[in-house]
Design a protein around this motif. Structure first.
Motif, PDB file in Angstrom:
ATOM      1  N   LEU A 156       0.823  -1.209   0.000  1.00  0.00           N
ATOM      2  CA  LEU A 156       0.000   0.000   0.000  1.00  0.00           C
ATOM      3  C   LEU A 156       0.858   1.261   0.000  1.00  0.00           C
ATOM      4  O   LEU A 156       0.446   2.296  -0.547  1.00  0.00           O
ATOM      5  N   GLU A 157       2.055   1.199   0.565  1.00  0.00           N
ATOM      6  CA  GLU A 157       2.964   2.345   0.491  1.00  0.00           C
ATOM      7  C   GLU A 157       3.463   2.526  -0.942  1.00  0.00           C
ATOM      8  O   GLU A 157       3.590   3.658  -1.421  1.00  0.00           O
ATOM      9  N   VAL A 158       3.726   1.427  -1.649  1.00  0.00           N
ATOM     10  CA  VAL A 158       4.114   1.505  -3.056  1.00  0.00           C
ATOM     11  C   VAL A 158       3.000   2.161  -3.862  1.00  0.00           C
ATOM     12  O   VAL A 158       3.239   3.035  -4.705  1.00  0.00           O
ATOM     13  N   ILE A 159       1.765   1.738  -3.602  1.00  0.00           N
ATOM     14  CA  ILE A 159       0.610   2.312  -4.311  1.00  0.00           C
ATOM     15  C   ILE A 159       0.442   3.784  -3.972  1.00  0.00           C
ATOM     16  O   ILE A 159       0.159   4.615  -4.848  1.00  0.00           O
ATOM     17  N   ARG A 160       0.620   4.149  -2.684  1.00  0.00           N
ATOM     18  CA  ARG A 160       0.487   5.557  -2.290  1.00  0.00           C
ATOM     19  C   ARG A 160       1.460   6.435  -3.065  1.00  0.00           C
ATOM     20  O   ARG A 160       1.101   7.519  -3.535  1.00  0.00           O
ATOM     21  N   CYS A 161       2.688   5.952  -3.191  1.00  0.00           N
ATOM     22  CA  CYS A 161       3.687   6.727  -3.935  1.00  0.00           C
ATOM     23  C   CYS A 161       3.278   6.876  -5.398  1.00  0.00           C
ATOM     24  O   CYS A 161       3.462   7.941  -5.993  1.00  0.00           O
ATOM     25  N   ASP A 162       2.727   5.823  -5.983  1.00  0.00           N
ATOM     26  CA  ASP A 162       2.253   5.906  -7.368  1.00  0.00           C
ATOM     27  C   ASP A 162       1.117   6.921  -7.492  1.00  0.00           C
ATOM     28  O   ASP A 162       1.072   7.722  -8.424  1.00  0.00           O
ATOM     29  N   LEU A 163       0.195   6.889  -6.541  1.00  0.00           N
ATOM     30  CA  LEU A 163      -0.963   7.794  -6.590  1.00  0.00           C
ATOM     31  C   LEU A 163      -0.541   9.246  -6.409  1.00  0.00           C
ATOM     32  O   LEU A 163      -1.220  10.155  -6.889  1.00  0.00           O
ATOM     33  N   ASN A 164       0.573   9.465  -5.717  1.00  0.00           N
ATOM     34  CA  ASN A 164       1.061  10.820  -5.483  1.00  0.00           C
ATOM     35  C   ASN A 164       1.900  11.368  -6.636  1.00  0.00           C
ATOM     36  O   ASN A 164       2.377  12.492  -6.577  1.00  0.00           O
ATOM     37  N   SER A 165       2.090  10.558  -7.666  1.00  0.00           N
ATOM     38  CA  SER A 165       2.868  11.017  -8.816  1.00  0.00           C
ATOM     39  C   SER A 165       2.071  12.070  -9.579  1.00  0.00           C
ATOM     40  O   SER A 165       0.871  12.251  -9.375  1.00  0.00           O
ATOM     41  N   LYS A 166       2.761  12.760 -10.489  1.00  0.00           N
ATOM     42  CA  LYS A 166       2.096  13.809 -11.267  1.00  0.00           C
ATOM     43  C   LYS A 166       1.195  13.248 -12.361  1.00  0.00           C
ATOM     44  O   LYS A 166       0.482  13.995 -13.019  1.00  0.00           O
ATOM     45  N   ASN A 167       1.253  11.931 -12.576  1.00  0.00           N
ATOM     46  CA  ASN A 167       0.395  11.312 -13.573  1.00  0.00           C
ATOM     47  C   ASN A 167      -1.060  11.461 -13.134  1.00  0.00           C
ATOM     48  O   ASN A 167      -1.492  10.870 -12.151  1.00  0.00           O
ATOM     49  N   SER A 168      -1.827  12.262 -13.853  1.00  0.00           N
ATOM     50  CA  SER A 168      -3.208  12.553 -13.456  1.00  0.00           C
ATOM     51  C   SER A 168      -4.217  11.622 -14.104  1.00  0.00           C
ATOM     52  O   SER A 168      -5.423  11.774 -13.912  1.00  0.00           O
ATOM     53  N   ASN A 169      -3.751  10.648 -14.888  1.00  0.00           N
ATOM     54  CA  ASN A 169      -4.671   9.714 -15.536  1.00  0.00           C
ATOM     55  C   ASN A 169      -5.341   8.827 -14.496  1.00  0.00           C
ATOM     56  O   ASN A 169      -4.801   8.581 -13.416  1.00  0.00           O
ATOM     57  N   ALA A 170      -6.536   8.333 -14.833  1.00  0.00           N
ATOM     58  CA  ALA A 170      -7.232   7.415 -13.925  1.00  0.00           C
ATOM     59  C   ALA A 170      -6.407   6.142 -13.732  1.00  0.00           C
ATOM     60  O   ALA A 170      -6.223   5.661 -12.614  1.00  0.00           O
ATOM     61  N   TRP A 171      -5.907   5.593 -14.853  1.00  0.00           N
ATOM     62  CA  TRP A 171      -5.043   4.416 -14.786  1.00  0.00           C
ATOM     63  C   TRP A 171      -3.593   4.864 -14.791  1.00  0.00           C
ATOM     64  O   TRP A 171      -3.156   5.575 -15.683  1.00  0.00           O
ATOM     65  N   LEU A 172      -2.838   4.429 -13.778  1.00  0.00           N
ATOM     66  CA  LEU A 172      -1.421   4.769 -13.696  1.00  0.00           C
ATOM     67  C   LEU A 172      -0.601   3.769 -14.515  1.00  0.00           C
ATOM     68  O   LEU A 172      -1.108   2.744 -14.955  1.00  0.00           O
ATOM     69  N   ASP A 173       0.671   4.078 -14.705  1.00  0.00           N
ATOM     70  CA  ASP A 173       1.547   3.185 -15.457  1.00  0.00           C
ATOM     71  C   ASP A 173       1.670   1.837 -14.755  1.00  0.00           C
ATOM     72  O   ASP A 173       1.512   1.724 -13.538  1.00  0.00           O
ATOM     73  N   TYR A 174       1.965   0.807 -15.536  1.00  0.00           N
ATOM     74  CA  TYR A 174       2.164  -0.538 -15.003  1.00  0.00           C
ATOM     75  C   TYR A 174       3.229  -0.519 -13.911  1.00  0.00           C
ATOM     76  O   TYR A 174       4.296   0.057 -14.078  1.00  0.00           O
ATOM     77  N   ASN A 175       2.913  -1.144 -12.781  1.00  0.00           N
ATOM     78  CA  ASN A 175       3.855  -1.233 -11.663  1.00  0.00           C
ATOM     79  C   ASN A 175       4.495  -2.619 -11.683  1.00  0.00           C
ATOM     80  O   ASN A 175       3.825  -3.628 -11.429  1.00  0.00           O
ATOM     81  N   LYS A 176       5.789  -2.661 -11.992  1.00  0.00           N
ATOM     82  CA  LYS A 176       6.493  -3.935 -12.128  1.00  0.00           C
ATOM     83  C   LYS A 176       6.520  -4.703 -10.808  1.00  0.00           C
ATOM     84  O   LYS A 176       6.383  -5.929 -10.792  1.00  0.00           O
ATOM     85  N   LEU A 177       6.691  -3.992  -9.696  1.00  0.00           N
ATOM     86  CA  LEU A 177       6.767  -4.653  -8.399  1.00  0.00           C
ATOM     87  C   LEU A 177       5.461  -5.365  -8.055  1.00  0.00           C
ATOM     88  O   LEU A 177       5.456  -6.496  -7.568  1.00  0.00           O
ATOM     89  N   LEU A 178       4.338  -4.707  -8.318  1.00  0.00           N
ATOM     90  CA  LEU A 178       3.034  -5.273  -7.983  1.00  0.00           C
ATOM     91  C   LEU A 178       2.457  -6.109  -9.123  1.00  0.00           C
ATOM     92  O   LEU A 178       1.444  -6.784  -8.950  1.00  0.00           O
ATOM     93  N   ASP A 179       3.094  -6.034 -10.300  1.00  0.00           N
ATOM     94  CA  ASP A 179       2.670  -6.788 -11.485  1.00  0.00           C
ATOM     95  C   ASP A 179       1.225  -6.454 -11.874  1.00  0.00           C
ATOM     96  O   ASP A 179       0.428  -7.336 -12.182  1.00  0.00           O
TER      97      ASP A 179
END
Length: 308
Positions: free
Chosen positions: A277-300
């Motif tokens: 969930l910390e990995v996801i939080r960091c992704d959600l806090n990125s400047k990417n404003s799209n609904a779907w974020l880029d593929y996360n290799k760690l979480l697959d």
């Protein structure tokens, strides 16, 4: 906060630098640059360029270049680089910190210790975290990882406290679990990371970390501390040590043992949940404003923002 296509210049901390050779036989260099907001994979495709001056890991480097997207990850290509002069940077700007107040987390951590009823487990926690002030001062400022999750100042305390909270909550749901054992294990599960990782701003694996790893380091620290407590029950010591050795859940994730106790299953689940969930939080806090974020290799998987 970098985005694809950004032109970037500034001073950054060099976490690592390694020479490599491309499939075409061309020499280049892999570099990791960082500041308090995070790290980025960096390439020097022309190491012999006159604009690329010599620098080493642990240097503060003044750089310029272009950010691009490669295989779903941002990559920084350097056009120029030189060791920064003193006065061009403030070292504290390169130490990412927990978004929570470290002293407030420390108070809650100590309150959690007071909630342990078993006298041997409480004594162990008090010996490590309360009475050994030098140890706790290191612990509360340490990172929980090099980069994957909670990789910042206070990250180890934040992660350990969060896992202890989750463990306590799960024990209230599964009333056949030994809360004292599970919560004690949660608070201790990552203590080996204070020796696995070097202090900030370097925050990199030590020789001991690379050769042994935090699980076995933490197990050794625990055995040593338990031996100093008169009358500590042998089976309780083994159960606690098992929780530490199995907290990654699977052998392929680095655990010497798979969980064999209710409490070790709870700890492994809480540890994985908090980290992911910390990995996801960091992704959600990125400047990417799209609904779907880029593929996360760690979480697959790809993560989607939910509307609040």
């Amino acid at each position: 906060n970098f985005k694809d296509g950004d032109k970037v210049s500034g001073v950054y901390y060099c976490k690592s630098k390694q020479s490599a050779v491309s499939r075409a036989g061309k020499e280049y260099e892999n570099v990791i640059l960082s500041d308090k907001t995070g790290s980025i994979d960096t390439k020097i495709w022309d190491p012999n360029s006159l604009a690329i001056k010599e620098f080493s890991p642990s240097d503060f480097v003044e750089v310029s270049g272009m950010v691009s997207l490669y295989n779903g990850k941002l990559q920084f290509k350097l056009d120029s680089a030189r060791v920064a002069d003193e006065g061009e940077y403030n070292p504290t700007d390169y130490m990412a910190s927990s978004r929570f107040d470290i002293e407030e987390m420390s108070k809650e951590f100590f309150d959690m210790i007071k909630s342990i009823n078993n006298k041997y487990l409480r004594t162990l926690l008090e010996n490590i975290f309360v009475e050994d002030t030098e140890f706790f001062n290191i612990f509360k400022k340490a990172s929980a990882a090099k980069s994957v999750h909670h990789g910042y100042l206070g990250g180890l305390l934040e992660h350990s406290l969060s896992v202890a909270r989750l463990t306590s909550l799960m024990c209230s749901n599964y009333d056949y679990a030994n809360r004292d054992l599970a919560v004690t294990a949660a608070m201790l599960h990552d203590v080996g990371k204070i020796r696995e990782l070097s202090p900030f701003p370097e925050n990199d694996y030590t020789d001991e970390g690379n050769l042994i790893g935090h699980i076995v380091i933490g197990y050794g620290m625990l055995v040593e501390r338990i031996a100093k407590i008169d009358g500590f029950p042998h089976i309780l010591a083994q159960e606690l040590e098992h929780c530490i050795l199995s907290h990654h859940g699977e052998l392929e994730y680095g655990s010497p043992k798979r969980p064999s106790l209710v409490e070790s299953w709870i700890l492994a689940a809480a540890d994985k949940l908090d980290a992911n969930l910390e990995v996801i939080r960091c992704d959600l806090n990125s400047k990417n404003s799209n609904a779907w974020l880029d593929y996360n290799k760690l979480l697959d998987c790809k993560i989607r923002r939910t509307e609040i």
